[in-house]
Write a protein that holds these residues in place. Structure first.
Motif, short mmCIF file in Angstrom:
data_model
loop_
_atom_site.label_atom_id
_atom_site.label_comp_id
_atom_site.label_asym_id
_atom_site.label_seq_id
_atom_site.Cartn_x
_atom_site.Cartn_y
_atom_site.Cartn_z
N GLU A 167 42.30 95.47 -10.05
CA GLU A 167 42.05 96.35 -9.29
C GLU A 167 41.36 97.66 -9.79
O GLU A 167 41.91 98.31 -10.41
N PRO A 168 39.93 97.79 -9.27
CA PRO A 168 39.58 98.91 -9.75
C PRO A 168 40.09 100.42 -9.22
O PRO A 168 40.71 99.93 -8.23
N LYS A 169 40.00 101.48 -9.67
CA LYS A 169 40.77 102.68 -9.32
C LYS A 169 40.24 102.83 -7.74
O LYS A 169 41.20 103.36 -7.04
N ALA A 170 38.99 102.84 -7.71
CA ALA A 170 38.47 103.07 -6.12
C ALA A 170 37.24 102.50 -6.09
O ALA A 170 36.33 102.16 -6.92
N GLY A 171 36.95 101.99 -4.76
CA GLY A 171 35.88 101.28 -4.13
C GLY A 171 36.00 99.79 -4.83
O GLY A 171 36.91 99.52 -5.09
N GLY A 172 34.85 99.15 -4.64
CA GLY A 172 34.71 97.78 -5.07
C GLY A 172 35.19 96.71 -4.10
O GLY A 172 35.38 95.64 -4.42
N GLU A 173 35.44 97.01 -2.79
CA GLU A 173 35.87 96.25 -1.97
C GLU A 173 34.71 95.04 -1.46
O GLU A 173 33.74 95.42 -1.53
N THR A 174 35.28 94.05 -1.20
CA THR A 174 34.52 92.97 -0.67
C THR A 174 34.44 93.00 0.84
O THR A 174 35.25 93.14 1.52
N GLU A 175 32.97 93.64 1.42
CA GLU A 175 32.96 93.97 2.76
C GLU A 175 32.07 92.78 3.65
O GLU A 175 31.14 92.47 3.08
N PHE A 176 32.45 92.52 4.74
CA PHE A 176 31.94 91.95 5.70
C PHE A 176 31.37 92.55 6.93
O PHE A 176 32.29 92.56 7.86
N PRO A 177 30.26 93.14 6.92
CA PRO A 177 30.01 94.16 7.72
C PRO A 177 29.78 93.73 9.37
O PRO A 177 30.33 94.41 10.17
N GLN A 178 29.61 92.40 9.31
CA GLN A 178 29.55 91.87 10.76
C GLN A 178 30.72 91.52 11.39
O GLN A 178 30.90 91.50 12.62
N LEU A 179 31.83 91.46 10.44
CA LEU A 179 33.07 91.07 10.94
C LEU A 179 33.92 92.44 10.80
O LEU A 179 35.18 92.45 11.16
N SER A 180 33.48 93.67 10.44
CA SER A 180 34.11 94.91 10.35
C SER A 180 35.46 94.51 9.48
O SER A 180 36.39 95.02 9.94
N PHE A 181 35.23 94.02 8.39
CA PHE A 181 36.27 93.84 7.68
C PHE A 181 35.98 94.09 6.12
O PHE A 181 34.95 93.81 5.71
N LYS A 182 37.18 94.48 5.50
CA LYS A 182 36.69 94.92 3.94
C LYS A 182 38.25 94.47 3.21
O LYS A 182 39.38 94.71 3.72
N MET A 183 38.07 93.88 2.26
CA MET A 183 39.12 93.36 1.29
C MET A 183 39.39 94.29 0.22
O MET A 183 38.13 94.21 -0.78
N MET A 184 40.36 95.04 -0.08
CA MET A 184 40.48 95.65 -1.39
C MET A 184 40.76 94.66 -2.58
O MET A 184 41.37 93.73 -2.18
N PRO A 185 40.29 94.71 -3.61
CA PRO A 185 40.55 93.93 -4.60
C PRO A 185 41.92 93.94 -4.95
O PRO A 185 42.66 95.01 -5.02
N ARG A 186 42.84 92.87 -5.12
CA ARG A 186 44.14 92.70 -5.41
C ARG A 186 44.18 91.51 -6.59
O ARG A 186 43.92 90.62 -6.62
N THR A 187 44.74 92.20 -7.74
CA THR A 187 44.78 91.23 -9.12
C THR A 187 45.37 89.80 -8.71
O THR A 187 46.45 89.59 -8.27
N GLY A 188 44.44 88.74 -8.98
CA GLY A 188 44.77 87.37 -8.72
C GLY A 188 44.72 86.71 -7.39
O GLY A 188 45.09 85.74 -7.27
N MET A 189 44.09 87.79 -6.32
CA MET A 189 44.10 87.31 -5.01
C MET A 189 42.60 86.44 -4.82
O MET A 189 41.57 86.78 -5.42
N LEU A 190 42.88 85.16 -4.33
CA LEU A 190 41.58 84.16 -3.97
C LEU A 190 41.29 84.79 -2.71
O LEU A 190 42.04 84.97 -1.77
N LEU A 191 39.99 85.03 -2.37
CA LEU A 191 39.26 85.06 -1.04
C LEU A 191 38.31 83.79 -0.98
O LEU A 191 37.58 83.69 -2.01
N ILE A 192 38.43 83.21 0.09
CA ILE A 192 37.59 81.93 0.29
C ILE A 192 37.05 81.94 1.76
O ILE A 192 37.69 82.11 2.62
N TRP A 193 35.77 81.91 1.85
CA TRP A 193 35.39 81.52 3.30
C TRP A 193 34.14 80.29 3.24
O TRP A 193 33.58 80.28 2.13
N ASN A 194 33.92 80.16 4.35
CA ASN A 194 32.85 79.01 4.76
C ASN A 194 31.55 79.67 5.17
O ASN A 194 31.72 80.46 6.12
#
Ligand SMILES: O=C(O)CCC(=O)C(=O)O
Ligand SMILES: [Fe+2]
Length: 226
Positions: A162-189
């Motif tokens: 988890e970086p101290k600030a920033g570094g989110e994975t953002e999907f601008p067309q979906l208005s969605f941002k995921m904050m990094p969380r240690t060990g979390m898997l994010l998966i999409w088609n």
């Protein structure tokens, strides 16, 4: 072309089958998007990797990372497009193999369709600007990629810290941002239900504001990559 038609059907089937499998898994959450009427297949799995596994992977990335590559396209003059450091993890290292198997087992995708796991590190200020993981078939790189497994279907990514600030994975067309969380898997088609590229899945690795961000990424192909 007839081949394109069958490839699209195959990608649609991969989308359905992996989606059904993820939906049935008790640890997997589907992410829903308020303003989007078309169904998106985006899921997360908390604590998919143990903290100790994340630490080991970070060590491997620090040992091997070099400036990240970019598929050459119209952005080739934008040197700020992808400023992270990356490496291919050693596919046959027992620790990597175990994690690779776990990702493939979760999705049900034949491991031979998966590209080698890539480790990535972003220092403060580094980023991966908005892009699609699928291949743009009008670009010259496609001539090579079409013969090494073809189009990319699913992307699986795990945040290793988890970086101290920033570094989110953002999907601008979906208005969605995921904050990094240690060990979390994010998966999409990356494909739409009909097996065609889904432009809504545009995403970025936002600039790290403080600290360092580490992830692993796995891209799956329609056909055999290995
Ligand atoms: O760093 C991120 O959050 C996104 C990485 C990414 O988009 C990729 O590796 O394809
Ligand atoms: Fe990406």
């Amino acid at each position: 072309m007839i081949a394109d038609y069958f490839h699209r059907r195959q990608l649609a089937r991969i989308g359905r089958e992996v989606g059904e499998r993820l939906e049935a898994h008790p640890c997997v959450q589907r992410i829903s998007f308020d303003d989007v009427t078309v169904p998106m297949q985006v899921y997360c799995y908390q604590n998919f990797l143990h903290h100790s596994e994340c630490r080991d992977l970070i060590g491997m990335i620090d040992a091997d990372a070099v400036p990240s590559e970019l598929y050459r396209s119209d952005r080739e003059n934008d040197t700020a497009f992808r400023t992270s450091y990356s490496c291919n993890l050693d596919r046959w290292h027992p620790d990597v193999l175990r994690i690779d198997d776990r990702i493939c087992g979760l999705t049900g995708i034949d491991p031979r369709r998966g590209e080698t796991l890539q480790g990535q590190r972003y220092a403060k200020g580094q980023q991966f600007k908005p892009h699609h993981d699928y291949f743009h078939t009008d670009q010259s790189y496609w001539q090579k990629e079409r013969n090494s497994g073809g189009q990319r279907s699913w992307t699986a990514m795990v945040f290793l810290n988890e970086p101290k600030a920033g570094g989110e994975t953002e999907f601008p067309q979906l208005s969605f941002k995921m904050m990094p969380r240690t060990g979390m898997l994010l998966i999409w088609n990356n494909m739409a239900p009909d097996g065609s590229p889904n432009p809504y899945l545009l995403h970025s690795g936002n600039p790290v504001v403080a600290g360092t961000k580490y992830i692993i990424t796995k891209w799956f192909r329609r056909g055999l990559w290995l």
